[in-house]
Design a protein around this motif. Structure first.
Motif, PDB file in Angstrom:
ATOM      1  N   LYS A 187      -5.127   8.975   1.044  1.00  6.07           N
ATOM      2  CA  LYS A 187      -5.962   7.695   1.278  1.00  6.07           C
ATOM      3  C   LYS A 187      -4.693   6.823   1.147  1.00  6.07           C
ATOM      4  N   THR A 188      -4.875   5.678   2.108  1.00  8.87           N
ATOM      5  CA  THR A 188      -3.848   4.565   1.843  1.00  8.87           C
ATOM      6  C   THR A 188      -4.542   3.653   0.825  1.00  8.87           C
ATOM      7  N   ARG A 189      -3.925   3.306  -0.164  1.00  9.44           N
ATOM      8  CA  ARG A 189      -4.333   2.618  -1.446  1.00  9.44           C
ATOM      9  C   ARG A 189      -3.613   1.548  -1.621  1.00  9.44           C
TER      10      ARG A 189
ATOM     11  N   THR B  40      -1.130  -0.455  -4.169  1.00 14.65           N
ATOM     12  CA  THR B  40      -0.143  -0.325  -5.198  1.00 14.65           C
ATOM     13  C   THR B  40      -0.519  -1.143  -6.612  1.00 14.65           C
TER      14      THR B  40
ATOM     15  N   THR C 113       0.974  -1.214   0.056  1.00 14.07           N
ATOM     16  CA  THR C 113       0.053  -0.091  -0.040  1.00 14.07           C
ATOM     17  C   THR C 113       0.812   1.185   0.089  1.00 14.07           C
ATOM     18  N   ALA C 114       0.271   2.408  -0.332  1.00 14.30           N
ATOM     19  CA  ALA C 114       0.847   3.489  -0.203  1.00 14.30           C
ATOM     20  C   ALA C 114      -0.007   4.680   0.007  1.00 14.30           C
ATOM     21  N   LEU C 115       0.384   6.000   0.301  1.00 12.22           N
ATOM     22  CA  LEU C 115      -0.440   6.997   0.529  1.00 12.22           C
ATOM     23  C   LEU C 115      -0.534   7.808  -0.624  1.00 12.22           C
ATOM     24  N   LYS C 116      -2.038   7.871  -1.151  1.00 14.91           N
ATOM     25  CA  LYS C 116      -2.281   8.702  -2.532  1.00 14.91           C
ATOM     26  C   LYS C 116      -3.649   9.368  -2.362  1.00 14.91           C
TER      27      LYS C 116
END
Length: 730
Positions: free
Chosen positions: A658-660, A662, A652-655
């Protein structure tokens, strides 16, 4: 006729002859020659005028009653005083009053003396006024502006090539001689003591003044180029978030850099909020090479099955690279990322690798940039556990390295072995190891060897930076010239982007629009407008250099794909009958037409395609497979490696706050979840759909491999090009 009349007539004739000589000489010269000619007056160019005045003074003083010696000395003295514009008619007033012809001749001489001085002073003053006006014009007005940092011949070529903008060359402490040369060439310039002040002015006028500014940074010093970029970045970072969102619309900075320091320049571009773009002259040469000379240009029905777009099984494609310096290394990387082909395999398609035979006197494969990029995947294969990954993609090409100097007797033997295997092969030699003369000399020798070996399926290409004598014979023998820096690099249109760049921007916009439609967006004008706004902002501000280049290289491969169908594209006004969209689609997808009826919706004239999961066997699918192989190769050339199944499902990554997930797409770590085979993409969509509890239609990425050719007719028409049949009667 008296002696004084004879002397006066001779002097009048000399003065008139001088006037005619100066006038004719002036108008026969170009602007630069005229300026130099006028300024040469100070160095005695009009000495005849002063010499003619001496006898005029002599007969005038003698007429007033003085003796010969005194008249001679006084006439010389008065003539010398004229050099500093000190006029004295009193000593010859008697003859002026007595003889009208003498009076006319004397004042004629005085006038020419004054003109000589005035023209010289005017030429100096005109340059100062012109320079001041140029500096003012660079700062005022709403017209789009171009500033070129660095005073050198290459930047002068860029200045001359730029059209439709107010352009200024910016140099640091430009010499007096260079200023004169620029003035003579009507090249507007600014001589500054510090580039930072000019950068500050440009930033203020563009970001806060709303005037479009383009900047080319090419000082021929890596340190200075980076320092100028740093000045801009400091100001960009000081902007508010809202100001940053609009800065890229008005400020575009193109910085030239050596590919040895590409990683440094990529960090610079990543820090500039989309305002700075890295330019490598070697990559520009390579991209022009691939665009003009895709390997398919040298193929015909003997090599390509035009019914399927497969390369025939018995065909080998060999590229011999003579020298592996910056130019050929860039050509290799760009070619690998574009020249990918398929051949028939058990009812499907498999990769048909190109063989690159690389000749260099050094161990050419030992290169930090190659190891950091292209060979990262090859090295990583030793550590990858295949069970943890989707099916792994093939290595993009076959490289064969030969550590051989061109003077080694084995050199020609190895070249011959590579290019004489079969008459059905496609063979290309790219010469780029030395100076223009050295490259041309090698091309001549290889052309002779070609005759000796009795082959005609070898195409010889030679890098020549500037055309020189001796090229005509090579051209007549079929040799092609590449790497003309004035045309391929130091041209403003090439720097800011030609039709390939514009197609990449359009494709990026449509890619995002079709993504929105797939994920529940409703077709509407409002969606188009919002998508366009976001797509442009994301292109400059959110996407990495690699992501932008992915779209760029995709469009760069379009000519090759069309060639595989027996087609090509040219400018709309070029020779050749244009195919209609219907004719194009019948060739490309006769039994597998793109579905443009379901949405019944168009954006900017482009019909939006509806994609299902029914990717049936067809030429259209073959070319989608080929496109995915090309994308794999591009990503591998950028140092990307496959993401593991665990990374695809869990990372996951912050985008967007929001945490989404990848889905394995991680550009900072140079990993991607779609770096797999065509069948692996099916497994990918199933994994994501199951994890997110959504339909596979929403998670499918195969459709993106169809997009380029589905949209090709619209893309090309949008940038002023048309699709034509190739000139081989097919």
């Amino acid at each position: 006729m008296t002696a004084q009349h004879i002397v006066t007539a001779i002097c009048f004739a000399l003065l008139t002859a001088e006037v005619l000589y100066v006038t004719i000489s002036y108008f026969r010269r170009n602007r630069s020659g005229r300026i130099a000619f006028v300024r040469s007056f100070k160095r005695g160019k009009c000495a005849v005028v002063y010499l003619s005045v001496i006898p005029l003074f002599f007969i005038g003083v003698l007429f007033s009653g003085r003796d010969v010696l005194e008249s001679l000395l006084l006439s010389i003295t008065k003539s010398v005083e004229l050099v500093v514009l000190k006029y004295d008619v009193n000593v010859v007033k008697a003859l002026i009053d007595a003889d009208l012809f003498y009076k006319i001749t004397m004042y004629y001489a005085y006038t020419l003396v004054a003109l000589n001085a005035v023209l010289f002073v005017f030429s100096l003053a005109a340059q100062s006024l012109w320079q001041a006006r140029s500096r003012g014009a660079a700062k005022r007005g709403k017209m789009d502006k171009l500033f070129i940092f660095g005073c050198n011949d290459n930047n002068t070529d860029i200045w001359k090539s730029a059209k439709g903008v107010r352009k200024t060359l910016v140099g640091k402490n430009i010499s007096k001689e260079t200023k004169l040369s620029l003035y003579a060439g009507k090249i507007r310039y600014m001589s500054v003591s510090d580039y930072g002040d000019t950068a500050a002015m440009i930033f203020s006028k563009s970001v806060f003044g709303g005037v479009n500014h383009s900047v080319v940074v090419n000082t021929e010093s890596e340190e200075t180029n980076l320092e100028i970029c740093r000045r801009f970045i400091e100001r960009i970072k000081s902007l508010t978030d809202e100001e940053k969102q609009s800065a890229f619309r008005h400020l575009h900075i193109f910085v030239f850099g050596d590919p040895r320091y590409e990683a440094i320049y990529e960090d610079v571009t990543a820090s500039a909020n989309g305002c700075i773009h890295y330019v490598s002259k070697y990559r520009m040469i390579a991209m022009n090479f691939v665009d003009r000379y895709p390997l398919t240009r040298f193929m015909d029905a003997r090599h390509i099955d035009y019914a399927t777009s497969f390369i025939r099984k018995d065909v080998e494609i060999n590229v011999c690279m003579i020298g592996f310096g910056k130019t050929n290394r860039s050509i290799f990387m760009t070619s690998v990322a574009n020249n990918q082909f398929i051949t028939a395999d058990r009812g499907g398609a498999r990769l048909k690798k190109v063989n690159y035979h690389i000749f260099d006197r050094e161990n050419a494969e030992n290169d930090k940039n190659l190891n950091h990029s292209y060979y990262r995947y090859k090295t990583a294969l030793d550590e990858i556990k295949t069970k943890d990954y989707l099916p792994l993609p093939s290595l993009p090409a076959t490289e064969l390295y030969y550590k051989l100097d061109i003077n080694d007797p084995r050199f020609y033997r190895e070249i011959k072995t590579a290019v004489t295997r079969s008459e059905s092969d496609v063979n290309i030699a790219v010469i780029a190891f030395g100076t223009d003369l050295e490259n041309i000399d090698m091309a001549q020798k290889l052309t002779a060897k070609k005759r000796e070996w009795g082959i005609d399926n070898l195409v010889i290409m030679v890098k020549v930076r500037k055309r020189i004598g001796g090229c005509e014979e090579l051209e007549s023998s079929g040799c092609l010239f590449i790497g003309n820096e004035r045309e391929d690099v130091y041209d403003y249109g090439e720097i800011i982007g030609d039709e390939i760049y514009r197609m990449a921007m359009l494709r990026n916009e449509i890619y995002d629009l079709e993504y929105s439609l797939t994920h529940g967006g409703q077709a509407s004008d409002a969606l188009i407008a919002e998508n366009k706004k976001c797509a442009v902002r994301n292109w400059f501000c959110a996407k990495t250099q690699s992501e932008r280049e992915s779209s760029l290289y995709c469009c760069l491969s379009l000519r090759s794909k069309l060639n595989l169908m027996g087609l090509d594209y040219v400018k709309t006004d070029a020779a050749g009958e244009a195919l209609s969209e219907k004719e194009y689609l019948e060739i490309y997808a006769a039994d597998d037409m793109p579905d443009t009826q379901t949405y019944s919706f168009a954006a900017a004239g482009k019909k939006i395609v509806y994609y299902t999961l029914d990717f049936k066997d067809s030429r259209r699918k073959n070319l989608a497979v080929q496109e995915h192989l090309r994308w794999n190769s591009f990503m591998i050339s950028k140092g990307m490696i496959p993401a593991s199944k665990r990374q695809i499902l869990e990372e996951t990554a912050l985008k967007g706050g929001k945490t989404r997930f990848t889905n394995g797409r991680n550009y900072p770590c140079r990993r991607h979840g779609n770096l797999t085979t065509f069948d692996g993409l099916v497994a990918f969509r199933k994994m994501i759909a199951e994890r997110d509890n959504v339909s596979e239609e929403q998670t499918d990425v195969i459709k993106y491999d169809y997009q380029l050719l589905d949209d090709a007719y619209w893309l090309l028409a949008s940038v002023g090009c048309k699709i034509v049949r190739r000139d081989e009667g097919i």
